[in-house]
Write an enzyme that holds these catalytic residues in place. Structure first.
Site, PDB file in Angstrom:
ATOM      1  N   TYR A 104       0.839  -1.168  -0.076  1.00  0.00           N
ATOM      2  CA  TYR A 104      -0.104   0.133  -0.014  1.00  0.00           C
ATOM      3  C   TYR A 104       0.789   1.248  -0.116  1.00  0.00           C
ATOM      4  O   TYR A 104       0.400   2.367  -0.253  1.00  0.00           O
ATOM      5  CB  TYR A 104      -1.010  -0.112   1.367  1.00  0.00           C
ATOM      6  CG  TYR A 104      -1.989  -1.002   1.298  1.00  0.00           C
ATOM      7  CD1 TYR A 104      -2.308  -1.628   0.004  1.00  0.00           C
ATOM      8  CD2 TYR A 104      -2.761  -1.364   2.286  1.00  0.00           C
ATOM      9  CE1 TYR A 104      -3.230  -2.666   0.134  1.00  0.00           C
ATOM     10  CE2 TYR A 104      -3.596  -2.336   2.252  1.00  0.00           C
ATOM     11  CZ  TYR A 104      -3.922  -2.943   1.238  1.00  0.00           C
ATOM     12  OH  TYR A 104      -4.774  -4.002   1.312  1.00  0.00           O
ATOM     13  N   ASP A 156     -10.472  -8.899   8.510  1.00  0.00           N
ATOM     14  CA  ASP A 156     -11.836  -8.861   8.053  1.00  0.00           C
ATOM     15  C   ASP A 156     -12.490 -10.288   8.373  1.00  0.00           C
ATOM     16  O   ASP A 156     -13.480 -10.532   8.651  1.00  0.00           O
ATOM     17  CB  ASP A 156     -11.994  -8.150   6.960  1.00  0.00           C
ATOM     18  CG  ASP A 156     -12.024  -6.583   6.715  1.00  0.00           C
ATOM     19  OD1 ASP A 156     -11.646  -6.117   7.809  1.00  0.00           O
ATOM     20  OD2 ASP A 156     -12.719  -6.138   5.735  1.00  0.00           O
TER      21      ASP A 156
END
Ligand code: NAD
Length: 370
Positions: free
Chosen positions: A143, A255
């Site tokens: 990222y 998640d």
């Protein structure tokens, strides 16, 4: 009484102020009833800060965050600010906090509260008693790696590039957090990467193993490919205790693990920086959910994710594990008594508002401390 802990509360936008209002009640309870005192300051973040101070996080609030023992955040963002340029969006406030506090380790627990065992999409026997912790590297990897971008090619097509990059120091500092946490839990750590196809994965595996051999010989360290880990989390999640992984894989695995056990309204998180010479770490605690514009202002939001985030602050910033246990036990008892906000409502249970849930939690704390 021990010296007061400095807490900065940033309620933010949407349901942020509603859920943080209930956290304040729990903080006040600890202030009055336990051997721990808090100096609580409040500030703006996100859209609320744009409206009040002209930027998603003012320099003053940033300085206050740096000087606090822990920051408790609600949520940032909402439709009112959606059309602002990228650099001025509410979420930039959150990114600034993470960057300047250098919060490189993101902790996401997946805990099954027994009264909600039937709410999972997995069979009860797979998640009953589940208590795992995912430690995700938060400030490096693909990222942030350079080069990155989208370029035009001579043949008229385009090419998108992102770069996965990790250094020894980046791997070691997040692995160290995970080893320490594993040592305070069941002593098992699973490190996850793709060493079969990525050089960063090879380096990750080598560095984690080296650190384990040198400094944490008592921790049972295993390695697993990230794709296998994703499968194992739904096949047999209770095989794990602490999982440590990079930014990209951690984004997905945390998640996945969190949703094994319940609704967004139940999920806390912590982000930690490096300890300074006194052992104090920068730390930000926040629910996983956002500002939920669809239910804002209706006293409907579930405050439990935020209250459990405060429990994480007690455990990880203040080393008050017993007090953190007390909050988690209060949550469990309130759920066992049938109290449910709309997001976790089940047949035959008592539907309650955000405020009522806060009242029930404080009453449960009173009962536990009696
Ligand atoms: P969201 O998490 O706000 O909401 C998703 C769904 O879950 C909604 O239906 C909402 O009502 C429900 N929900 C979320 N939290 C709940 C709670 N505590 N109790 C009951 N129900 C709850 O995600 P979204 O709708 O994608 O984003 C809304 C806004 O929040 C956007 O502006 C987004 O950028 C922002 N956001 C902020 C953060 C953050 O501050 N960390 C995280 C995610 C999204």
């Amino acid at each position: 009484m021990a010296s007061n802990k400095k807490l900065l509360v940033l309620p933010g936008d949407g349901i942020g102020p509603e859920v943080m209002g209930q956290v304040r009640r729990v903080v006040d309870w600890f202030d009055k009833r336990r051997a721990v005192g808090f100096d609580v300051a409040e500030g703006f973040v996100g859209g609320a800060a744009i409206d009040a101070e002209g930027a998603p996080l003012s320099d003053e609030t940033m300085a206050e965050a740096m000087a606090s023992d822990a920051v408790l955040l609600g949520a940032a963002g909402g439709p009112k600010w959606d059309n602002l340029p990228f650099e001025q969006k509410p979420e930039r406030g959150l990114l600034r906090l993470r960057k300047e506090m250098d919060l490189f380790a993101n902790l996401r627990p997946a805990i099954c509260f027994e009264p909600l065992v039937d709410a999972s999409s997995l069979k009860p026997e797979f998640i009953s008693g589940l208590d795992i912790l995912i430690v995700r590297e938060l400030t490096g990897g693909v990222y942030f790696g350079e080069p990155r971008g989208i370029e035009d090619l001579p043949d008229g097509s385009r090419r998108g590039v992102n770069t996965q990059v990790y250094t020894t120091a980046e791997i070691q500092r997040v692995a160290r957090v995970a080893f320490e946490l594993a040592g305070k839990r069941s002593g098992r750590l699973c490190s996850t990467e793709k060493a079969n196809v990525m050089e960063t994965g090879v380096l990750w595996r080598q560095e984690v193993q080296k650190l384990g051999d040198a400094e944490y010989p008592d921790i049972e360290l295993t390695h697993m490919y990230a794709d296998n880990c994703a499968m194992q989390l739904v096949r047999n999640p209770k095989q794990f205790d602490v999982i440590v992984t990079d930014n990209l894989f951690g984004d997905m695995l945390s998640d996945e693990a969190a949703m094994l056990t319940g609704s967004l309204g139940m999920l806390p998180s912590a982000s930690l920086g490096a300890p300074d010479v006194t052992g104090r770490r920068m730390a930000l605690y926040e629910p996983v959910h956002g500002s939920a514009p669809d239910i804002t202002g209706q006293d409907k939001a579930n405050p439990i994710a935020s209250v459990l985030s405060f429990a994480m602050a007690l455990r990880y910033s203040f080393d008050l594990g017993d007090d953190a246990d007390l909050v988690e036990q209060a949550v469990n008892n309130v759920l066992a008594d049938g109290f449910r906000t709309a997001d976790i409502m089940q047949p035959g249970m008592k539907a309650v508002s955000t405020t009522d849930m806060g009242t029930a939690l404080v009453a449960a704390l009173d009962a536990l401390a009696a």
